[in-house]
Design a protein around this motif. Structure first.
Motif, PDB file in Angstrom:
ATOM      1  N   ALA A 140       0.834  -1.204   0.000  1.00  6.31           N
ATOM      2  CA  ALA A 140       0.000   0.000   0.000  1.00  6.31           C
ATOM      3  C   ALA A 140       0.869   1.255   0.000  1.00  6.31           C
ATOM      4  O   ALA A 140       0.556   2.246  -0.681  1.00  6.31           O
ATOM      5  CB  ALA A 140      -0.941  -0.001   1.203  1.00  6.31           C
ATOM      6  N   THR A 141       1.973   1.204   0.731  1.00  4.57           N
ATOM      7  CA  THR A 141       2.899   2.348   0.764  1.00  4.57           C
ATOM      8  C   THR A 141       3.505   2.602  -0.610  1.00  4.57           C
ATOM      9  O   THR A 141       3.609   3.756  -1.057  1.00  4.57           O
ATOM     10  CB  THR A 141       4.014   2.103   1.790  1.00  4.57           C
ATOM     11  OG1 THR A 141       3.429   2.003   3.094  1.00  4.57           O
ATOM     12  CG2 THR A 141       5.027   3.233   1.790  1.00  4.57           C
ATOM     13  N   GLN A 142       3.909   1.529  -1.291  1.00  2.95           N
ATOM     14  CA  GLN A 142       4.472   1.685  -2.638  1.00  2.95           C
ATOM     15  C   GLN A 142       3.437   2.286  -3.591  1.00  2.95           C
ATOM     16  O   GLN A 142       3.754   3.156  -4.410  1.00  2.95           O
ATOM     17  CB  GLN A 142       4.954   0.334  -3.195  1.00  2.95           C
ATOM     18  CG  GLN A 142       5.915  -0.419  -2.314  1.00  2.95           C
ATOM     19  CD  GLN A 142       7.051   0.441  -1.820  1.00  2.95           C
ATOM     20  OE1 GLN A 142       7.744   1.096  -2.605  1.00  2.95           O
ATOM     21  NE2 GLN A 142       7.253   0.454  -0.509  1.00  2.95           N
ATOM     22  N   LEU A 143       2.211   1.834  -3.491  1.00  3.83           N
ATOM     23  CA  LEU A 143       1.150   2.334  -4.358  1.00  3.83           C
ATOM     24  C   LEU A 143       0.855   3.805  -4.046  1.00  3.83           C
ATOM     25  O   LEU A 143       0.665   4.617  -4.954  1.00  3.83           O
ATOM     26  CB  LEU A 143      -0.111   1.487  -4.187  1.00  3.83           C
ATOM     27  CG  LEU A 143       0.013   0.015  -4.610  1.00  3.83           C
ATOM     28  CD1 LEU A 143      -1.235  -0.754  -4.208  1.00  3.83           C
ATOM     29  CD2 LEU A 143       0.261  -0.117  -6.103  1.00  3.83           C
ATOM     30  N   ILE A 148      -1.327   6.162  -6.521  1.00  2.00           N
ATOM     31  CA  ILE A 148      -2.462   5.289  -6.808  1.00  2.00           C
ATOM     32  C   ILE A 148      -3.580   5.610  -5.821  1.00  2.00           C
ATOM     33  O   ILE A 148      -3.346   5.637  -4.607  1.00  2.00           O
ATOM     34  CB  ILE A 148      -2.066   3.805  -6.695  1.00  2.00           C
ATOM     35  CG1 ILE A 148      -0.967   3.466  -7.697  1.00  2.00           C
ATOM     36  CG2 ILE A 148      -3.285   2.902  -6.887  1.00  2.00           C
ATOM     37  CD1 ILE A 148      -1.328   3.644  -9.138  1.00  2.00           C
ATOM     38  N   ASP A 149      -4.786   5.855  -6.329  1.00  2.00           N
ATOM     39  CA  ASP A 149      -5.910   6.140  -5.448  1.00  2.00           C
ATOM     40  C   ASP A 149      -6.311   4.899  -4.653  1.00  2.00           C
ATOM     41  O   ASP A 149      -6.249   3.773  -5.163  1.00  2.00           O
ATOM     42  CB  ASP A 149      -7.117   6.614  -6.275  1.00  2.00           C
ATOM     43  CG  ASP A 149      -6.953   8.044  -6.743  1.00  2.00           C
ATOM     44  OD1 ASP A 149      -6.250   8.819  -6.070  1.00  2.00           O
ATOM     45  OD2 ASP A 149      -7.526   8.393  -7.805  1.00  2.00           O
ATOM     46  N   ASP A 150      -6.748   5.117  -3.433  1.00  2.00           N
ATOM     47  CA  ASP A 150      -7.200   4.058  -2.523  1.00  2.00           C
ATOM     48  C   ASP A 150      -6.181   2.913  -2.464  1.00  2.00           C
ATOM     49  O   ASP A 150      -6.499   1.752  -2.745  1.00  2.00           O
ATOM     50  CB  ASP A 150      -8.562   3.531  -2.968  1.00  2.00           C
ATOM     51  CG  ASP A 150      -9.330   2.892  -1.823  1.00  2.00           C
ATOM     52  OD1 ASP A 150      -8.784   2.812  -0.692  1.00  2.00           O
ATOM     53  OD2 ASP A 150     -10.468   2.446  -2.046  1.00  2.00           O
ATOM     54  N   PRO A 151      -4.930   3.217  -2.124  1.00  2.00           N
ATOM     55  CA  PRO A 151      -3.870   2.206  -2.156  1.00  2.00           C
ATOM     56  C   PRO A 151      -4.118   1.021  -1.228  1.00  2.00           C
ATOM     57  O   PRO A 151      -3.721  -0.100  -1.555  1.00  2.00           O
ATOM     58  CB  PRO A 151      -2.620   2.993  -1.737  1.00  2.00           C
ATOM     59  CG  PRO A 151      -3.141   4.163  -0.971  1.00  2.00           C
ATOM     60  CD  PRO A 151      -4.436   4.521  -1.631  1.00  2.00           C
ATOM     61  N   ALA A 152      -4.787   1.247  -0.110  1.00  2.00           N
ATOM     62  CA  ALA A 152      -5.048   0.132   0.812  1.00  2.00           C
ATOM     63  C   ALA A 152      -5.957  -0.914   0.171  1.00  2.00           C
ATOM     64  O   ALA A 152      -5.725  -2.125   0.292  1.00  2.00           O
ATOM     65  CB  ALA A 152      -5.667   0.653   2.112  1.00  2.00           C
ATOM     66  N   VAL A 193      -3.541   3.881 -12.733  1.00  2.00           N
ATOM     67  CA  VAL A 193      -2.569   4.840 -13.245  1.00  2.00           C
ATOM     68  C   VAL A 193      -3.166   5.617 -14.411  1.00  2.00           C
ATOM     69  O   VAL A 193      -3.034   6.839 -14.530  1.00  2.00           O
ATOM     70  CB  VAL A 193      -1.276   4.131 -13.712  1.00  2.00           C
ATOM     71  CG1 VAL A 193      -0.355   5.092 -14.434  1.00  2.00           C
ATOM     72  CG2 VAL A 193      -0.574   3.493 -12.519  1.00  2.00           C
ATOM     73  N   GLU A 194      -3.884   4.900 -15.284  1.00  2.00           N
ATOM     74  CA  GLU A 194      -4.395   5.513 -16.500  1.00  2.00           C
ATOM     75  C   GLU A 194      -5.673   6.304 -16.295  1.00  2.00           C
ATOM     76  O   GLU A 194      -5.945   7.247 -17.031  1.00  2.00           O
ATOM     77  CB  GLU A 194      -4.626   4.425 -17.560  1.00  2.00           C
ATOM     78  CG  GLU A 194      -3.323   3.780 -18.017  1.00  2.00           C
ATOM     79  CD  GLU A 194      -3.553   2.630 -18.992  1.00  2.00           C
ATOM     80  OE1 GLU A 194      -4.704   2.195 -19.135  1.00  2.00           O
ATOM     81  OE2 GLU A 194      -2.569   2.179 -19.608  1.00  2.00           O
TER      82      GLU A 194
END
Length: 199
Positions: A140-143, A148-152, A193-194
């Motif tokens: 989640a941290t990397q995202l 990135i939205d809503d990484p969790a 991402v897109e």
């Protein structure tokens, strides 16, 4: 510098090494304390000096796998080329490569959890849960760092794909399932991402 030979290692370390080999290869139920002591080259009394019970030894077995496994996932991610979606897929590609090794027996954490399914309070279950949560949190941290939205939530979806791949590969002995899961994970991340949500 060369790694220490087995005879130079402290008794406790020898026991943990032996438990790692035997528990991972054969399962925790199938391996006795006597077998671990014999493989470690120590007496049963020495083993019990360091570990009060087999349950404690099982917990230490998983603890010893925690950081090395997390570091391996991190290395696979960091060394991959491309954007964050490519890097996520790379974890699965490397997992598939590892699974093709003849000594691969699946995820030690999941296999142990399956064997202890009727003992949710077992210390090894807590260690396994913490390990899985640590990977999910790291991902989640990397995202998040890659916007990135809503990484969790995305990290949780990827974890589901990964543990599904672990389980399916163990059933079918086919590493291609990890590669397919990697493509699905990449697609999920790439779509974020897109087409990020409006801010």
């Amino acid at each position: 510098m060369n790694a220490r030979s087995s005879k130079d290692k402290p008794a406790r370390e020898k026991v943990v090494d032996a438990a790692n080999r035997l528990f991972y290869r054969e399962g925790i139920r199938a391996v006795s304390v006597d077998a671990v002591a014999a493989d470690a080259g120590v007496t049963k009394k020495t083993l019990y000096y360091h570990f009060k019970s087999k349950d404690d030894l099982i917990a230490e077995y998983l603890s010893s796998r925690d950081q090395p496994n997390l570091k391996l996932f991190e290395t696979w991610f960091d060394s991959a080329q491309g954007d964050v979606a490519d890097k996520v897929e790379a974890i699965f590609v490397e997992l598939a490569r590892a699974a093709r090794h003849p000594k691969w027996k699946g995820c030690g954490f999941l296999r142990t959890a399956a064997e202890l399914a009727n003992l949710p309070g077992h210390p090894a279950m807590k260690i396994g849960s913490a390990h899985k949560k640590a990977f999910e949190g790291w991902l989640a941290t990397q995202l998040r760092q890659n916007r990135i939205d809503d990484p969790a939530a995305i990290a949780r979806q990827i974890v589901l794909l990964m543990d599904g791949a672990f389980s399916t590969m163990l059933v079918h002995r086919d590493a291609a399932y990890a590669e397919e899961a990697g493509r699905a994970a990449k697609s999920i991340v790439r779509s974020c991402v897109e087409a990020p949500s409006a801010r």
